[in-house]
Structure formats: C-alpha cells, structure tokens
Write a protein that holds these residues in place. Structure first.
Motif, PDB file in Angstrom:
ATOM      1  N   ASN A  38       2.188   5.958  15.144  1.00 51.76           N
ATOM      2  CA  ASN A  38       1.132   5.979  16.131  1.00 51.76           C
ATOM      3  C   ASN A  38       1.766   5.417  17.241  1.00 51.76           C
ATOM      4  O   ASN A  38       2.068   4.055  17.020  1.00 51.76           O
ATOM      5  CB  ASN A  38       0.025   5.451  15.435  1.00 51.76           C
ATOM      6  N   MET A  39       2.119   5.669  18.491  1.00 50.00           N
ATOM      7  CA  MET A  39       2.739   4.993  19.491  1.00 50.00           C
ATOM      8  C   MET A  39       1.643   4.567  20.506  1.00 50.00           C
ATOM      9  O   MET A  39       1.992   3.916  21.529  1.00 50.00           O
ATOM     10  CB  MET A  39       3.941   5.896  20.099  1.00 50.00           C
ATOM     11  N   TYR A  40       0.376   4.797  20.018  1.00 51.15           N
ATOM     12  CA  TYR A  40      -0.477   4.355  21.027  1.00 51.15           C
ATOM     13  C   TYR A  40      -1.260   3.027  20.684  1.00 51.15           C
ATOM     14  O   TYR A  40      -1.675   2.115  21.517  1.00 51.15           O
ATOM     15  CB  TYR A  40      -1.600   5.255  21.176  1.00 51.15           C
ATOM     16  N   ASP A  41      -1.325   2.838  19.373  1.00 52.89           N
ATOM     17  CA  ASP A  41      -1.865   1.567  18.807  1.00 52.89           C
ATOM     18  C   ASP A  41      -0.713   0.866  18.250  1.00 52.89           C
ATOM     19  O   ASP A  41       0.392   1.262  17.805  1.00 52.89           O
ATOM     20  CB  ASP A  41      -2.796   1.786  17.907  1.00 52.89           C
ATOM     21  N   SER A  42      -0.742  -0.502  17.968  1.00 55.21           N
ATOM     22  CA  SER A  42       0.264  -1.401  17.383  1.00 55.21           C
ATOM     23  C   SER A  42      -0.649  -2.310  16.605  1.00 55.21           C
ATOM     24  O   SER A  42      -1.526  -2.982  16.614  1.00 55.21           O
ATOM     25  CB  SER A  42       1.057  -2.014  18.348  1.00 55.21           C
ATOM     26  N   SER A  43       0.099  -2.474  15.367  1.00 51.78           N
ATOM     27  CA  SER A  43      -0.318  -3.341  14.423  1.00 51.78           C
ATOM     28  C   SER A  43       0.966  -3.916  13.592  1.00 51.78           C
ATOM     29  O   SER A  43       2.035  -3.692  13.824  1.00 51.78           O
ATOM     30  CB  SER A  43      -1.346  -2.834  13.368  1.00 51.78           C
ATOM     31  N   LYS A  44       0.890  -5.014  12.812  1.00 45.05           N
ATOM     32  CA  LYS A  44       1.905  -5.664  12.270  1.00 45.05           C
ATOM     33  C   LYS A  44       2.951  -4.516  11.351  1.00 45.05           C
ATOM     34  O   LYS A  44       2.252  -3.796  10.761  1.00 45.05           O
ATOM     35  CB  LYS A  44       1.371  -6.650  11.212  1.00 45.05           C
ATOM     36  N   LEU A  45       4.091  -4.512  11.742  1.00 42.27           N
ATOM     37  CA  LEU A  45       4.872  -3.564  11.143  1.00 42.27           C
ATOM     38  C   LEU A  45       5.336  -3.983   9.765  1.00 42.27           C
ATOM     39  O   LEU A  45       5.769  -5.123   9.475  1.00 42.27           O
ATOM     40  CB  LEU A  45       6.296  -3.207  12.145  1.00 42.27           C
ATOM     41  N   LYS A  46       5.444  -3.153   8.814  1.00 46.27           N
ATOM     42  CA  LYS A  46       6.039  -3.086   7.610  1.00 46.27           C
ATOM     43  C   LYS A  46       6.966  -2.059   7.134  1.00 46.27           C
ATOM     44  O   LYS A  46       6.887  -0.815   7.532  1.00 46.27           O
ATOM     45  CB  LYS A  46       5.074  -3.078   6.437  1.00 46.27           C
ATOM     46  N   ALA A  47       7.746  -1.865   6.328  1.00 55.34           N
ATOM     47  CA  ALA A  47       8.520  -0.934   5.619  1.00 55.34           C
ATOM     48  C   ALA A  47       7.775  -0.146   4.577  1.00 55.34           C
ATOM     49  O   ALA A  47       7.034  -0.843   3.715  1.00 55.34           O
ATOM     50  CB  ALA A  47       9.910  -1.529   4.898  1.00 55.34           C
ATOM     51  N   PRO A  48       7.528   1.308   4.778  1.00 52.23           N
ATOM     52  CA  PRO A  48       6.836   1.651   3.503  1.00 52.23           C
ATOM     53  C   PRO A  48       7.586   1.649   2.224  1.00 52.23           C
ATOM     54  O   PRO A  48       8.797   1.284   2.255  1.00 52.23           O
ATOM     55  CB  PRO A  48       7.057   3.524   4.152  1.00 52.23           C
ATOM     56  N   VAL A  49       6.527   1.758   1.056  1.00 53.14           N
ATOM     57  CA  VAL A  49       7.066   1.540  -0.268  1.00 53.14           C
ATOM     58  C   VAL A  49       8.287   2.493  -0.482  1.00 53.14           C
ATOM     59  O   VAL A  49       8.198   3.633   0.093  1.00 53.14           O
ATOM     60  CB  VAL A  49       5.739   1.956  -1.086  1.00 53.14           C
ATOM     61  N   GLY A  50       9.213   1.925  -1.093  1.00 54.14           N
ATOM     62  CA  GLY A  50      10.531   2.831  -1.223  1.00 54.14           C
ATOM     63  C   GLY A  50      11.737   3.051  -0.219  1.00 54.14           C
ATOM     64  O   GLY A  50      12.618   3.041  -0.661  1.00 54.14           O
ATOM     65  N   PHE A  51      11.240   1.910   0.814  1.00 53.17           N
ATOM     66  CA  PHE A  51      12.379   1.657   1.851  1.00 53.17           C
ATOM     67  C   PHE A  51      12.713   0.043   1.696  1.00 53.17           C
ATOM     68  O   PHE A  51      11.880  -0.686   1.332  1.00 53.17           O
ATOM     69  CB  PHE A  51      11.924   1.793   3.381  1.00 53.17           C
ATOM     70  N   ASP A  89       0.855  -1.295  -0.222  1.00 51.46           N
ATOM     71  CA  ASP A  89       0.050   0.086  -0.058  1.00 51.46           C
ATOM     72  C   ASP A  89       0.708   1.118  -0.020  1.00 51.46           C
ATOM     73  O   ASP A  89       1.666   1.604   0.838  1.00 51.46           O
ATOM     74  CB  ASP A  89      -0.976   0.092   1.274  1.00 51.46           C
ATOM     75  N   LYS A  90       0.640   2.073  -1.097  1.00 50.26           N
ATOM     76  CA  LYS A  90       1.662   3.153  -1.297  1.00 50.26           C
ATOM     77  C   LYS A  90       1.289   4.150  -0.165  1.00 50.26           C
ATOM     78  O   LYS A  90       2.318   5.297  -0.004  1.00 50.26           O
ATOM     79  CB  LYS A  90       1.589   3.806  -2.564  1.00 50.26           C
ATOM     80  N   THR A  91       0.301   4.197   0.651  1.00 49.61           N
ATOM     81  CA  THR A  91       0.027   5.162   1.516  1.00 49.61           C
ATOM     82  C   THR A  91       0.530   4.890   2.960  1.00 49.61           C
ATOM     83  O   THR A  91       0.499   5.703   3.980  1.00 49.61           O
ATOM     84  CB  THR A  91      -1.437   5.543   1.737  1.00 49.61           C
ATOM     85  N   TYR A  92       0.888   3.555   3.035  1.00 45.04           N
ATOM     86  CA  TYR A  92       1.424   3.137   4.511  1.00 45.04           C
ATOM     87  C   TYR A  92       2.567   4.007   4.990  1.00 45.04           C
ATOM     88  O   TYR A  92       3.542   3.920   4.468  1.00 45.04           O
ATOM     89  CB  TYR A  92       1.820   1.888   4.531  1.00 45.04           C
ATOM     90  N   GLY A  93       2.380   4.702   6.126  1.00 43.59           N
ATOM     91  CA  GLY A  93       3.380   5.361   6.658  1.00 43.59           C
ATOM     92  C   GLY A  93       3.564   6.726   6.079  1.00 43.59           C
ATOM     93  O   GLY A  93       3.828   7.705   6.729  1.00 43.59           O
ATOM     94  N   TYR A  94       2.907   7.140   5.025  1.00 39.02           N
ATOM     95  CA  TYR A  94       3.197   8.303   4.497  1.00 39.02           C
ATOM     96  C   TYR A  94       1.818   9.103   4.571  1.00 39.02           C
ATOM     97  O   TYR A  94       1.856  10.444   4.125  1.00 39.02           O
ATOM     98  CB  TYR A  94       3.341   8.285   2.781  1.00 39.02           C
ATOM     99  N   THR A  95       0.839   8.662   5.221  1.00 37.01           N
ATOM    100  CA  THR A  95      -0.584   9.372   5.337  1.00 37.01           C
ATOM    101  C   THR A  95      -0.968   9.225   6.884  1.00 37.01           C
ATOM    102  O   THR A  95      -0.630   8.241   7.421  1.00 37.01           O
ATOM    103  CB  THR A  95      -1.550   9.206   4.498  1.00 37.01           C
TER     104      THR A  95
END
Length: 155
Positions: free
Chosen positions: A139-152, A56-62
C-alpha cells in the motif's frame, strides 16, 4: 418547456444531496482505516532501514494486512515500494528479485485521492534457489512501521 427544465433541475438537486447513506458509509470506512502516516527511515536512497521481522504470518501476504510504505502524496509511492523490497533478502540472505504484477484489492484509506478506498500493488518476489515466486501486497497511500514478512530476512 421551462417547467420541465425546472423539474429536472429540482430532481437532480434532490438526488445529489439526498444520499445520507453514502456519506455515513464513507465515514465508517475511513474510521476503520486508522491514521497511517508513519515516517520511515532510509538506509540509503534506494533502501528503507528496516529492523524487524513480522511475527504475523499474514503480514504482506494478504490484502487485508498489506505492507504500508506510503509516499503517494509526495510522488514517492513507487520508489517507496522498491525501497521496501530492496531491504529484503531471502530466507538464507539471498538477494531478491521482484516485479510488479499489477494493482488489485481496494482497501479503505483516509489518504485516498478519490473516494475512500485505494488500490494495492502486488509484487512477485523470488530469490536464487526458490521453487516459486511469493506475492507481497503493498500500500503506497498509507504508512506504518515496516517489517519483513515471515520467511524473509533483512539486508
């Protein structure tokens, strides 16, 4: 004088207890924010173990699709933000550098300490040879599976 005091007390009680809309709105906002309490694994004390790159190209960027590292309830929130960023590398494996640009963007969360929204942290990330910095919302309050943003890539 006693009558005025009693009248003010009654009006205060009615005003404080009569707000059904805010309770309903709060419940709806929290329902939108799914239960997000994922347990992350560490690569070492300073780095999360992340094995996936987002599609997802928006992950981490929005703000609407922020990276959810959790940890605020355990006083690990800022450390978890750094653990996440330490797990990233640039598009060709370069070491990244980053700084916290500030807080922004209220988002609904059932893990909010006050009310039903939390603020995200915005980090500016760069690497050697990059033409600009990239904003990543965390977001340091909620947690979900972590991924690297697109481009990293991952370290």
């Amino acid at each position: 004088m006693k009558k005025i005091g009693l009248l003010l007390l009654i009006l205060t009680f009615i005003t404080a207890c009569g707000s059904k809309k805010s309770a309903t709105t709060k419940t709806a906002s929290i329902k939108k924010a799914k239960n997000k309490n994922y347990k992350h694994k560490l690569k070492d004390a300073y780095t999360f173990l992340i094995t996936e790159i987002a599609t997802d190209k928006t992950y981490g960027y929005t703000p609407e699709n922020a990276v959810e590292v959790g940890g605020a309830s355990d006083r690990e929130g800022p450390a978890n933000e750094r653990r996440y960023l330490n797990a990233l590398s640039g598009p060709n494996g370069e070491e990244v550098s980053y700084f916290r640009a500030g807080s922004c963007c209220a988002v609904p969360s059932e893990n909010a300490m006050f009310g039903d929204h939390v603020l995200l942290d915005n980090y500016r990330v760069t690497w050697e040879g990059s033409k600009d910095t990239v904003s990543i919302y965390i977001n340091m309050y909620d947690s979900s599976k972590l991924k690297a943003p697109v481009g990293f890539k991952l370290r």
